[in-house]
Design a protein around this motif. Structure first.
Motif, PDB file in Angstrom:
ATOM      1  N   ASN A 111       6.639 -26.405 -42.604  1.00  0.00           N
ATOM      2  CA  ASN A 111       6.392 -24.974 -43.150  1.00  0.00           C
ATOM      3  C   ASN A 111       4.841 -24.795 -43.009  1.00  0.00           C
ATOM      4  O   ASN A 111       4.021 -25.131 -43.857  1.00  0.00           O
ATOM      5  CB  ASN A 111       6.636 -25.004 -44.621  1.00  0.00           C
ATOM      6  N   PRO A 112       4.335 -24.240 -41.763  1.00  0.00           N
ATOM      7  CA  PRO A 112       3.117 -24.060 -41.469  1.00  0.00           C
ATOM      8  C   PRO A 112       2.327 -23.412 -42.390  1.00  0.00           C
ATOM      9  O   PRO A 112       0.959 -23.648 -42.616  1.00  0.00           O
ATOM     10  CB  PRO A 112       2.946 -23.589 -40.037  1.00  0.00           C
ATOM     11  N   ARG A 113       2.937 -22.486 -43.161  1.00  0.00           N
ATOM     12  CA  ARG A 113       1.969 -21.519 -43.877  1.00  0.00           C
ATOM     13  C   ARG A 113       1.646 -22.319 -44.934  1.00  0.00           C
ATOM     14  O   ARG A 113       0.274 -22.360 -45.705  1.00  0.00           O
ATOM     15  CB  ARG A 113       2.701 -20.436 -44.502  1.00  0.00           C
ATOM     16  N   ASN A 114       2.514 -23.201 -45.690  1.00  0.00           N
ATOM     17  CA  ASN A 114       2.158 -23.955 -46.756  1.00  0.00           C
ATOM     18  C   ASN A 114       1.297 -25.089 -46.415  1.00  0.00           C
ATOM     19  O   ASN A 114       0.320 -25.417 -47.346  1.00  0.00           O
ATOM     20  CB  ASN A 114       3.531 -24.692 -47.317  1.00  0.00           C
ATOM     21  N   PHE A 115       1.275 -25.398 -45.286  1.00  0.00           N
ATOM     22  CA  PHE A 115       0.536 -26.526 -44.780  1.00  0.00           C
ATOM     23  C   PHE A 115      -0.965 -25.857 -44.729  1.00  0.00           C
ATOM     24  O   PHE A 115      -1.953 -26.584 -45.093  1.00  0.00           O
ATOM     25  CB  PHE A 115       0.907 -27.015 -43.423  1.00  0.00           C
ATOM     26  N   VAL A 116      -1.244 -24.651 -44.126  1.00  0.00           N
ATOM     27  CA  VAL A 116      -2.481 -24.225 -44.212  1.00  0.00           C
ATOM     28  C   VAL A 116      -3.026 -23.840 -45.369  1.00  0.00           C
ATOM     29  O   VAL A 116      -4.055 -24.081 -45.774  1.00  0.00           O
ATOM     30  CB  VAL A 116      -2.487 -23.098 -43.228  1.00  0.00           C
ATOM     31  N   ASP A 117      -2.145 -23.552 -46.311  1.00  0.00           N
ATOM     32  CA  ASP A 117      -2.610 -22.792 -47.819  1.00  0.00           C
ATOM     33  C   ASP A 117      -3.044 -24.333 -48.436  1.00  0.00           C
ATOM     34  O   ASP A 117      -3.886 -24.070 -49.296  1.00  0.00           O
ATOM     35  CB  ASP A 117      -1.535 -22.426 -48.454  1.00  0.00           C
ATOM     36  N   SER A 118      -2.273 -25.451 -48.080  1.00  0.00           N
ATOM     37  CA  SER A 118      -2.658 -26.752 -49.008  1.00  0.00           C
ATOM     38  C   SER A 118      -3.831 -27.220 -48.727  1.00  0.00           C
ATOM     39  O   SER A 118      -4.666 -28.008 -49.451  1.00  0.00           O
ATOM     40  CB  SER A 118      -1.542 -27.596 -48.590  1.00  0.00           C
ATOM     41  N   LEU A 119      -4.537 -26.737 -47.660  1.00  0.00           N
ATOM     42  CA  LEU A 119      -5.979 -27.314 -47.195  1.00  0.00           C
ATOM     43  C   LEU A 119      -7.009 -26.323 -47.655  1.00  0.00           C
ATOM     44  O   LEU A 119      -8.156 -26.953 -47.800  1.00  0.00           O
ATOM     45  CB  LEU A 119      -6.021 -27.324 -45.837  1.00  0.00           C
ATOM     46  N   HIS A 120      -6.684 -25.333 -48.540  1.00  0.00           N
ATOM     47  CA  HIS A 120      -7.845 -24.600 -49.169  1.00  0.00           C
ATOM     48  C   HIS A 120      -8.696 -24.184 -48.279  1.00  0.00           C
ATOM     49  O   HIS A 120     -10.001 -24.048 -48.800  1.00  0.00           O
ATOM     50  CB  HIS A 120      -8.240 -25.242 -50.406  1.00  0.00           C
ATOM     51  N   GLN A 121      -8.523 -23.905 -46.864  1.00  0.00           N
ATOM     52  CA  GLN A 121      -9.801 -23.560 -46.220  1.00  0.00           C
ATOM     53  C   GLN A 121     -10.703 -24.638 -45.975  1.00  0.00           C
ATOM     54  O   GLN A 121     -12.118 -24.420 -45.965  1.00  0.00           O
ATOM     55  CB  GLN A 121     -10.348 -22.299 -46.350  1.00  0.00           C
ATOM     56  N   LYS A 122     -10.436 -26.007 -46.359  1.00  0.00           N
ATOM     57  CA  LYS A 122     -11.261 -26.975 -46.287  1.00  0.00           C
ATOM     58  C   LYS A 122     -11.598 -27.655 -44.774  1.00  0.00           C
ATOM     59  O   LYS A 122     -10.488 -27.619 -44.131  1.00  0.00           O
ATOM     60  CB  LYS A 122     -10.710 -28.086 -47.040  1.00  0.00           C
ATOM     61  N   PRO A 123     -12.745 -27.881 -44.453  1.00  0.00           N
ATOM     62  CA  PRO A 123     -12.801 -28.093 -43.017  1.00  0.00           C
ATOM     63  C   PRO A 123     -12.214 -29.624 -42.857  1.00  0.00           C
ATOM     64  O   PRO A 123     -12.483 -30.346 -43.647  1.00  0.00           O
ATOM     65  CB  PRO A 123     -14.290 -28.472 -42.734  1.00  0.00           C
ATOM     66  N   ILE A 124     -11.592 -29.561 -41.847  1.00  0.00           N
ATOM     67  CA  ILE A 124     -10.865 -31.174 -41.175  1.00  0.00           C
ATOM     68  C   ILE A 124     -11.281 -31.638 -39.845  1.00  0.00           C
ATOM     69  O   ILE A 124     -11.430 -30.448 -39.023  1.00  0.00           O
ATOM     70  CB  ILE A 124      -9.459 -30.842 -41.337  1.00  0.00           C
ATOM     71  N   ASN A 125     -11.403 -32.967 -39.876  1.00  0.00           N
ATOM     72  CA  ASN A 125     -11.972 -33.309 -38.699  1.00  0.00           C
ATOM     73  C   ASN A 125     -10.731 -33.232 -37.621  1.00  0.00           C
ATOM     74  O   ASN A 125      -9.483 -33.176 -37.930  1.00  0.00           O
ATOM     75  CB  ASN A 125     -12.086 -34.837 -38.662  1.00  0.00           C
ATOM     76  N   ALA A 126     -11.336 -32.925 -36.198  1.00  0.00           N
ATOM     77  CA  ALA A 126     -10.119 -32.774 -35.261  1.00  0.00           C
ATOM     78  C   ALA A 126     -10.897 -33.015 -34.013  1.00  0.00           C
ATOM     79  O   ALA A 126     -11.988 -33.238 -33.568  1.00  0.00           O
ATOM     80  CB  ALA A 126      -9.567 -31.279 -35.349  1.00  0.00           C
ATOM     81  N   ILE A 127      -9.949 -33.257 -32.885  1.00  0.00           N
ATOM     82  CA  ILE A 127     -10.204 -33.501 -31.216  1.00  0.00           C
ATOM     83  C   ILE A 127      -9.632 -32.257 -30.674  1.00  0.00           C
ATOM     84  O   ILE A 127      -8.270 -32.048 -30.977  1.00  0.00           O
ATOM     85  CB  ILE A 127      -9.909 -34.857 -31.041  1.00  0.00           C
TER      86      ILE A 127
END
Length: 849
Positions: free
Chosen positions: A153-169
């Motif tokens: 559920n990508p929408r819930n996944f995005v919402d769960s992060l609360h627009q918090k920056p996450i580390n990525a490559i």
């Protein structure tokens, strides 16, 4: 290359070359099963494969290397050696991998006389002996990642992060604005589309080949050279229709803004709304590229390119509100011009009933049209506004279902810094026009309009309300003799009443809307008759009398759409007459009278003296909290009445910031921007950027408290939209003391400031506005407990001189201040210790002789 480096040329990206390291082998990384092929399966990492890749990525990405080619196969694959630096004396990358136990040596092809191969074998033996990397105990199963290629559920996944920056490559760049990112530490491999922008893409043809749009390859390389395999932070902002939208933050800049600035991308309305870093920055970056006509904008022509600067921006006086989105303004040249508000649509009614009903009156019969017109009328009529032309809408002919429109000048109109169109939309009294993506004829503040409309919809304002539509039943008794006769006695009994001038037929014949009686009446000004304009008569067109147009224009400028008072006289069965407007007419009609009565010889009359009542001083003290005293003797206060709102906002804002801390260094301050700043107490406050000397020296003004500070940009961040000045205006208001002169001498002024700081800073006082100064209101302020006048106390102590005002209604206060000054002189206090001296001497010596 660094993300803020010079952009590449438009001749296309440079050629690429793949070099395979000779004589060694590293583990294969995980691969996802081929899409559309059910027989294939996901392939996991081989042990230590990801660690080997990470070793190379961190060592090499963005660095200059030197390479040699030893073998080239029939299929074109090249094998060789890669060295860190400009020549072969640099670090040998194959050696480093083997030495760390992250690669094995291909010993089957080793020749004894090859020193490079012999060295690799020796390094491998040393790694085995030291149990490094893949030679360590355990087999390396712990180095295999648990890759996740799909999200349930990508929408819930995005919402769960609360627009918090996450580390990525960043693992892959599909085009300039779409990337494949590995989210850490959970190893989600997701496709992210940059919020708010779109780059040229590669279109797939029917035969499977891809054809790039203009600048698609250049845009892709621009993003690749800056982000591919870089450590970044991603803010996942939304997920509409399974598409993840986000913003990629690199320590050296924001790729979204850079793509726009360099002309590799254009703004996209549908995803602009979720961009959390400030949509105005994206618009500004795109505007910069358009002005420089770079890349995709090389053939761009601005909507106002054919206008002179004086025709693009000007100040004008609003004379009439034509509709809920248009107005007539008077330019400084005396010319009249009709201006339409950009990108908004006034209230309208659907269907054909309005065309069939001859009595249909749009102003009263279209829901919320009257409210919209009244809002503009009360705010603008007779006021000077700033007009910025956004575009000229060309004239259009009538179509099958659309009427003809003449050419329209569409502009953003502001008064006191407020965008009138935005205010209208925020109240639900207009809607925002949606455009094609390539339609550049729109408001320069289009995003603010969309945000205002979203707020109006959310709050159920006006057109978006679920309540019953307001109905205006307005009786029009103009031109109807019988109704006029019946209505006259009522008006006579009512005496003085309020009205709005809706229309001017001639200099002395008007139509009034009476809001209390909800009716329209036509009347003549009592005791005068102006020249008549041309009009259709049964016998033909009546010729206009001399000066009729001038008389009508004069009356329009004076009273059209103004609120007036009138009293009723009598009716001659044809019309209601003898209405008197209580409007102050100055000597402005003199020139007109000179023309009408050019040959008239006036008889002498006795002088009539009109006595007008002088206005009284209004003492309307309100409670304020003094937050800052400036060296200039100005000070800032907060209204006690709204203090609770500020405390609530600050508490909520700090809680949100604590849960989603800003990325340090990601904010690039610009003069005039609203932001949040971390004060010396470690808390965040709302602020405005006043000056940027360097990233280490940014001058900010704390808008809710009035103090200023110079801080590094690392202590600043973008203000969350929910806490902007649109939701709660700046709470610090600047004032100065009324009736006193500011000492010119710095030491004398410092003494006064010290005295005031001790008495009223950080205390609750009572404040009354006395008159307007050049930069801020001048006020008297009283102590909250004793109600003593602070400014008067300064005069009594001989710390300041009195500023004598000439206004009659202020003379009682001025006299009290002057009496206190005489007492200070007699006692020879402070500046008077050397006796009396002239005011110009005081100015010259700063009260210190």
């Amino acid at each position: 290359s660094p993300i803020l480096g010079s952009p590449e040329t438009d001749s296309g990206p440079p050629p690429e070359r793949q070099i395979n390291l000779s004589n060694i082998r590293a583990g294969a990384m995980a691969r996802r099963a081929a899409q559309g092929q059910p027989d294939t399966k996901d392939t996991p990492d081989e042990p230590w494969a990801f660690q080997a890749r990470e070793f190379l990525r961190k060592k090499l990405i963005g660095k200059e290397v030197c390479f040699t080619v030893e073998i080239k196969t029939a299929l074109g694959r090249e094998y060789g050696m890669v060295y860190l630096g400009k020549d072969t004396t640099g670090e040998n990358i194959a050696d480093s991998l083997v030495n760390e136990g992250l690669a094995t040596v291909r010993r089957e092809g080793i020749r004894g006389n090859n020193p490079d191969q012999a060295r690799l074998c020796e390094l491998e033996d040393q790694a085995k002996a030291s149990k490094k990397g893949m030679w360590s105990e355990g087999g390396g199963t712990h180095t295999i990642r648990d890759m996740k290629y799909t999200i349930e559920n990508p929408r819930n996944f995005v919402d769960s992060l609360h627009q918090k920056p996450i580390n990525a490559i960043i693992e892959h760049v599909r085009d300039g604005s779409v990337v494949r990112a590995l989210l850490l530490p959970d190893h989600y491999l997701v496709t992210v589309m940059l919020s708010g922008v779109k780059c040229p893409t590669f279109k797939r043809e029917a035969d499977g080949t891809e054809s790039p749009e203009p600048f698609a390859a250049e845009a892709k390389f621009f993003t690749e050279s800056r982000l591919l395999q870089r450590d970044v932070q991603i803010i996942l902002e939304s997920c509409p229709n399974q598409i993840i939208l986000g913003t990629i933050l690199h320590p050296n800049g924001n790729i979204t803004e850079l793509l726009l600035k360099e002309g590799f991308a254009r703004c996209v309305d549908w995803s602009m709304a979720v961009y959390t870093q400030g949509a105005e920055k994206l618009r500004a970056a795109e505007r910069s590229a358009k002005e420089r006509k770079v890349r995709i904008w090389k053939d761009y022509v601005a909507p106002t390119a054919n206008l002179d600067q004086k025709d693009r921006q000007f100040v004008a006086k609003v004379m009439q509100v034509v509709n809920a989105d248009a107005m007539v303004v008077k330019l400084n040249s005396g010319e009249y011009k009709t201006i339409h508000l950009s990108s908004i649509r006034p209230p309208r009614i659907e269907g054909e009933n309005k065309d069939k009903d001859k009595r249909f009156r749009p102003l009263y019969d279209i829901p919320y049209m009257f409210e919209a017109r009244e809002f503009l009328r009360k705010k603008l009529i007779g006021k000077k506004v700033n007009v910025t032309v956004d575009y000229i809408r060309a004239a259009t002919g009538p179509g099958e279902s659309t009427p003809a429109f003449s050419e329209r000048t569409c502009a953003t109109v502001t008064i006191g810094g407020i965008n009138i169109a935005e205010a209208l939309v925020s109240k639900g009294l207009a809607t925002v026009i949606r455009y094609r993506q390539d339609d550049d004829q729109r408001s320069s503040h289009y995003d603010e309009l969309l945000a205002a409309e979203a707020r109006a919809i959310k709050n159920g304002k006006g057109l978006h309300s679920k309540k019953e539509v307001p109905i205006h039943r307005v009786a029009d008794i103009s031109g109807e003799t019988q109704k006029a006769k019946q209505f006259l006695p009522f008006l006579q009994r009512a005496g003085r009443s309020e009205a709005v001038v809706e229309y001017v037929f001639s200099g002395s014949r008007l139509k009034l809307y009476m809001p209390k009686e909800t009716c329209l009446i036509t009347f003549l000004l009592a005791g005068i008759e102006c020249p008549r304009s041309s009009r259709n008569m049964p016998g033909g067109m009546q010729v206009a009398e001399p000066f009729s147009d001038e008389a009508m224009l004069f009356t329009k400028e004076l009273v059209l759409q103004r609120e007036v008072s009138k009293t009723a006289g009598h009716s001659d069965a044809r019309r209601i007459t003898s209405f008197i407007l209580s409007i102050l007419v100055t000597d402005k009609p003199q020139k007109l009278l000179e023309r009408v009565w050019a040959n008239y010889e006036e008889k002498p009359v006795e002088e009539v003296v009109h006595v007008t009542e002088e206005k009284e001083r209004v003492a309307n003290y309100r409670a304020v909290y003094v937050t800052e005293i400036c060296d200039t003797l100005h000070f800032y206060t907060q209204d006690v009445e709204t203090g609770g709102q500020l405390e609530s906002l600050m508490e909520t804002m700090r809680a949100e910031i604590a849960s989603q801390p800003p990325v340090e260094g990601s904010y690039a301050p610009r003069r005039g921007d609203y932001c949040i700043a971390k004060f010396a107490d470690g808390e965040w406050y709302r602020a405005r950027v006043e000056k940027v000397e360097s990233p280490a020296k940014v001058h900010v003004f704390y808008i809710d408290y009035g103090n200023r500070e110079v801080v590094p940009s690392t202590r600043l961040a973008a203000i969350p939209p929910a806490f902007s000045t649109r939701n709660l205006p700046a709470q610090a208001t600047e004032y100065a003391f009324a009736f006193i002169q500011i000492p010119q001498d710095e030491d004398a002024r410092a003494d006064v400031v010290d005295c005031i700081v001790k008495d009223i800073q950080n205390t609750q006082c009572l404040l009354n506005v006395e008159y307007q100064g050049p930069t801020c209101p001048l006020v008297t302020i009283q102590f909250g407990d004793t109600k003593d006048d602070v400014g008067l106390g300064l005069v009594k102590e001989g710390l300041v001189m009195v500023d004598v005002r000439k206004e009659k209604h202020l003379q009682k206060m001025v006299t009290e201040y002057l009496n206190s000054q005489e007492s200070a002189k007699s006692a020879r206090l402070n500046i008077w210790r050397y006796g009396d001296f002239r005011a110009d001497d005081a100015d010259e010596f700063g009260y210190r002789r």
